[in-house]
Design an enzyme around this catalytic site. Structure first.
Site, PDB file in Angstrom:
ATOM      1  N   CYS A  45      -2.039 -11.810  -5.759  1.00 48.30           N
ATOM      2  CA  CYS A  45      -0.844 -11.891  -6.773  1.00 48.30           C
ATOM      3  C   CYS A  45      -0.779 -13.057  -7.722  1.00 48.30           C
ATOM      4  O   CYS A  45      -0.412 -13.242  -8.555  1.00 48.30           O
ATOM      5  CB  CYS A  45       0.603 -11.926  -5.753  1.00 48.30           C
ATOM      6  SG  CYS A  45       0.828 -10.805  -4.429  1.00 48.30           S
ATOM      7  N   ASP A 285      -1.249  -1.621   1.760  1.00 46.00           N
ATOM      8  CA  ASP A 285      -1.400  -0.976   0.564  1.00 46.00           C
ATOM      9  C   ASP A 285      -2.045   0.406   0.750  1.00 46.00           C
ATOM     10  O   ASP A 285      -1.999   1.410   0.066  1.00 46.00           O
ATOM     11  CB  ASP A 285      -2.190  -1.698  -0.432  1.00 46.00           C
ATOM     12  CG  ASP A 285      -1.554  -2.620  -1.226  1.00 46.00           C
ATOM     13  OD1 ASP A 285      -0.401  -2.852  -1.030  1.00 46.00           O
ATOM     14  OD2 ASP A 285      -2.293  -3.002  -2.285  1.00 46.00           O
TER      15      ASP A 285
HETATM   16  C1  LIG Z   1      -3.331  -8.750  -9.862  1.00 41.86           C
HETATM   17  C2  LIG Z   1      -2.534  -8.535  -8.786  1.00 41.86           C
HETATM   18  C3  LIG Z   1      -1.237  -8.934  -8.599  1.00 41.86           C
HETATM   19  C4  LIG Z   1      -0.513  -8.773  -7.850  1.00 41.86           C
HETATM   20  N1  LIG Z   1       0.837  -9.347  -7.819  1.00 41.86           N
HETATM   21  C5  LIG Z   1       1.630  -8.938  -6.848  1.00 41.86           C
HETATM   22  C6  LIG Z   1       3.130  -9.503  -6.665  1.00 41.86           C
HETATM   23  O1  LIG Z   1       3.546 -10.372  -7.579  1.00 41.86           O
HETATM   24  N2  LIG Z   1       3.947  -9.344  -5.723  1.00 41.86           N
HETATM   25  C7  LIG Z   1       3.691  -8.306  -4.738  1.00 41.86           C
HETATM   26  O2  LIG Z   1       4.302  -8.292  -3.729  1.00 41.86           O
HETATM   27  N3  LIG Z   1       2.274  -7.915  -4.575  1.00 41.86           N
HETATM   28  C8  LIG Z   1       1.462  -8.149  -5.662  1.00 41.86           C
HETATM   29  N4  LIG Z   1       0.289  -7.485  -5.799  1.00 41.86           N
HETATM   30  C9  LIG Z   1      -0.020  -6.614  -4.716  1.00 41.86           C
HETATM   31  C10 LIG Z   1      -0.487  -7.224  -3.482  1.00 41.86           C
HETATM   32  O3  LIG Z   1      -1.688  -8.138  -3.489  1.00 41.86           O
HETATM   33  C11 LIG Z   1      -1.013  -6.275  -2.562  1.00 41.86           C
HETATM   34  O4  LIG Z   1      -0.065  -5.633  -2.229  1.00 41.86           O
HETATM   35  C12 LIG Z   1      -1.537  -6.900  -1.005  1.00 41.86           C
HETATM   36  O5  LIG Z   1      -2.853  -7.604  -1.360  1.00 41.86           O
HETATM   37  C13 LIG Z   1      -1.931  -5.702   0.026  1.00 41.86           C
HETATM   38  O6  LIG Z   1      -2.392  -6.376   1.130  1.00 41.86           O
HETATM   39  P1  LIG Z   1      -3.342  -5.365   2.060  1.00 41.86           P
HETATM   40  O7  LIG Z   1      -3.732  -6.200   3.141  1.00 41.86           O
HETATM   41  O8  LIG Z   1      -2.684  -4.005   2.364  1.00 41.86           O
HETATM   42  O9  LIG Z   1      -4.609  -5.059   1.147  1.00 41.86           O
HETATM   43  P2  LIG Z   1      -5.586  -5.818   0.451  1.00 41.86           P
HETATM   44  O10 LIG Z   1      -5.054  -7.323  -0.202  1.00 41.86           O
HETATM   45  O11 LIG Z   1      -6.233  -4.707  -0.591  1.00 41.86           O
HETATM   46  O12 LIG Z   1      -6.764  -6.113   1.593  1.00 41.86           O
HETATM   47  C14 LIG Z   1      -7.641  -5.141   2.055  1.00 41.86           C
HETATM   48  C15 LIG Z   1      -8.914  -5.817   2.505  1.00 41.86           C
HETATM   49  O13 LIG Z   1      -9.541  -4.946   3.282  1.00 41.86           O
HETATM   50  C16 LIG Z   1     -11.118  -4.894   2.853  1.00 41.86           C
HETATM   51  N5  LIG Z   1     -11.587  -3.448   3.033  1.00 41.86           N
HETATM   52  C17 LIG Z   1     -11.379  -2.498   2.523  1.00 41.86           C
HETATM   53  N6  LIG Z   1     -11.986  -1.423   3.270  1.00 41.86           N
HETATM   54  C18 LIG Z   1     -12.718  -2.232   4.120  1.00 41.86           C
HETATM   55  C19 LIG Z   1     -13.952  -1.694   5.050  1.00 41.86           C
HETATM   56  N7  LIG Z   1     -14.183  -0.501   5.104  1.00 41.86           N
HETATM   57  N8  LIG Z   1     -14.464  -2.342   5.710  1.00 41.86           N
HETATM   58  C20 LIG Z   1     -14.217  -3.886   5.671  1.00 41.86           C
HETATM   59  N9  LIG Z   1     -13.237  -4.469   4.873  1.00 41.86           N
HETATM   60  C21 LIG Z   1     -12.518  -3.319   4.165  1.00 41.86           C
HETATM   61  C22 LIG Z   1     -10.799  -5.395   1.518  1.00 41.86           C
HETATM   62  O14 LIG Z   1     -12.063  -5.927   1.039  1.00 41.86           O
HETATM   63  C23 LIG Z   1      -9.710  -6.162   1.381  1.00 41.86           C
HETATM   64  O15 LIG Z   1      -9.966  -7.611   1.538  1.00 41.86           O
HETATM   65  C24 LIG Z   1      -0.811  -7.870  -6.769  1.00 41.86           C
HETATM   66  C25 LIG Z   1      -2.032  -7.254  -6.686  1.00 41.86           C
HETATM   67  C26 LIG Z   1      -3.107  -7.460  -7.711  1.00 41.86           C
HETATM   68  C27 LIG Z   1      -4.238  -6.990  -7.852  1.00 41.86           C
END
Ligand SMILES: Cc1cc2nc3c(=O)[nH]c(=O)nc-3n(C[C@H](O)[C@H](O)[C@H](O)COP(=O)(O)OP(=O)(O)OC[C@H]3O[C@@H](n4cnc5c(N)ncnc54)[C@H](O)[C@@H]3O)c2cc1C
Length: 464
Positions: A45, A285
């Site tokens: 984010c 996500d």
């Molecule tokens: C530019 C940007 C701005 C954003 N701004 C906002 C905001 O202002 N407000 C908000 O609420 N949300 C925002 N988001 C969304 C937020 O960043 C995501 O919703 C959040 O990071 C999701 O977290 P997560 O842990 O589900 O997934 P992720 O952050 O995607 O983490 C998943 C992790 O799993 C790892 N992974 C995946 N597959 C494998 C595998 N097979 N083996 C090992 N590791 C693996 C990846 O490397 C990654 O590190 C933004 C996103 C982006 C890209």
């Protein structure tokens, strides 16, 4: 150690789950986190603000380092990718640079693989100079690319990531064009509010090419991007940033036969346990969430949900009885000094659900109209005709506008009618709002439409 919890994915959802479970079960639970990247608990984010220069470096975006997690007893394995899930054997196939392939057993499995950015399948997509902004490595690459003193940038996608990146590039002094196939930017807003965003962006000097899908990226002789072709025209560009949204990263889950919804995200119970599985959990996500307003399952990839869902999964793995209660689809963003926020259903959602509704849009101000620094804001509310229940809200305005969406989010959460919202005891003093809070002013306008004979009032009728 007794049981082993294996977590795939070391960011918001995965590390929230790992931390909660470890905190509760301590030595009774071995927690191993597999992360294919070099970071843990990082804030994607914050990437637009880091690129813009508001945040000094990537380290500032790391909430907890691998070393800090390890100090808490979590076995974090970086640059280690899960390549397969064998549910029957209770094992995950793993690949890392040092030991090659191996299998790791689990008693509990947490899938927190996040999402992958959408890349348009058009010619030239692999040119040098086309950047994603999903990971901190992406941010490093883009910042390196900006050191080459580019002059023109194209952002593909006018959703919240696209508009935030447009601001970041503008602040580097680039000439910025945003291209999107939708008719207005910020398609999470209704088009009438999206138009306000477009007009403001145009005044900021950002070019917008709308209703136009990207057709190709053109490269120069060295293989670097030099232009973007869209709608029969060519937009010269030294840098391209992709902001087209994301798809759930559920390739492993799909191959393992786990249940996925219409958009390919994992289906879970409120406990964040994957449906039909006793020992498999998922969050963030890569999962669907229950939308409390529409009563449907949706994929809304936001950090706010990932953190809460990961926490719920971790509490349950740790032996507690926690539930993720769903979402109302609240989101907030900004482009330069324009703030943008939405919650609940938009007009297209309401129409698709077949609900009869009324809507009202008011122009008001962020502070009392006479107070120094007051600035314009627009509030749109939607309510169900039959019951007066608030269905959705959207806000576009200058500083102090967007966080007011949280009042509407709580009203949606509690299924308040616009009449109840209008009469809530909200705060007032001239430096903060008009005597009728902007949201209540908008609620009044909707109530006026709902109650036969009452005039629609868009301005406060009493002083304060
Ligand atoms: C530019 C940007 C701005 C954003 N701004 C906002 C905001 O202002 N407000 C908000 O609420 N949300 C925002 N988001 C969304 C937020 O960043 C995501 O919703 C959040 O990071 C999701 O977290 P997560 O842990 O589900 O997934 P992720 O952050 O995607 O983490 C998943 C992790 O799993 C790892 N992974 C995946 N597959 C494998 C595998 N097979 N083996 C090992 N590791 C693996 C990846 O490397 C990654 O590190 C933004 C996103 C982006 C890209």
């Amino acid at each position: 150690m007794g049981e082993r919890l294996l977590v795939i994915g070391g960011d918001a959802a995965g590390m929230s789950a790992a931390s909660q479970a470890k905190r509760l079960r301590r030595d009774a639970l071995e927690v191993v986190v597999l992360e294919r990247g070099p970071w843990t608990s990082y804030s994607a984010c914050g990437i637009p603000y880091w690129v813009a220069g508001d945040v000094p470096d990537a380290d500032a975006l790391v909430a907890r380092t691998p070393a800090q997690h390890r100090a808490n007893g979590i076995d974090v394995r970086l640059r280690t990718e899960a390549t397969g899930i064998d549910l029957d054997a209770g094992q995950v196939e793993v690949r890392d640079a040092d030991s090659g392939r191996q299998r790791l057993g689990f008693d509990q499995l947490m899938i927190a693989t996040g999402a992958v950015p959408v890349r348009p399948a058009v010619p030239g997509i692999d040119c040098r100079g086309i950047y994603g902004v999903q990971t901190l490595d992406d941010g490093c690459r883009l910042i390196d690319g900006l050191r080459g003193a580019p002059r023109r940038a194209v952002v593909v996608g006018a959703g919240y990531i696209g508009v935030e990146m447009a601001e970041a590039l503008l602040r580097h002094g680039l000439e910025v064009t945003v291209i999107d196939q939708a008719g207005e930017p910020m398609s999470a807003l209704d088009p009438d509010l999206g138009r306000l965003v477009r007009e403001a962006m145009e005044k900021m000097g950002i070019g917008l090419v709308l209703s136009t899908p990207v057709e190709a990226f053109e490269a120069d002789a060295s293989g670097g991007v030099r232009a973007v072709a869209a709608g029969g025209a060519t937009y010269e560009s030294d840098v391209v940033v992709l902001g087209l949204g994301v798809q759930p990263e559920t390739s492993l889950a799909r191959a393992a036969g786990l249940p996925l919804g219409a958009r390919g995200a994992l289906r879970t119970e409120a406990s964040m346990r994957v449906r039909g599985q006793a020992a498999v959990w998922a969050a963030g996500d890569c999962v669907e969430s229950f939308d409390r307003v529409s009563g449907t399952w949706v994929h809304v990839p936001l950090g706010t949900h990932a953190n809460k869902q990961g926490r719920v999964a971790g509490l349950n793995i740790g032996g507690r009885d926690a539930a993720f209660p769903g979402i109302v689809r609240t989101a907030i963003s900004k482009v330069c000094d324009l703030e943008i926020a939405r919650t609940g259903m938009g007009e297209a959602d309401v129409q698709a659900a077949g609900l009869s509704y009324v809507t009202s849009t008011i122009e008001t101000t962020t502070r009392a109209g006479y107070f120094p620094g007051t600035a314009p804001m627009t509030v749109k509310l939607l309510a169900e005709s039959a019951t007066g229940r608030l269905l959705g809200a959207q806000i576009v305005g200058r500083e102090g506008s967007a966080k007011r969406i949280d009042t509407c989010a709580v009203a949606l959460w509690s299924r308040l009618s616009v009449e109840q919202l209008m009469m809530c005891d909200l705060s007032y003093a001239p430096p903060f709002s008009s005597v009728w809070d902007p949201v209540q002013l908008a609620a009044r306008a909707v109530v006026g439409k709902l109650v036969a004979g009452e005039p629609v009032a868009a301005e406060p009728v009493t002083g304060g």
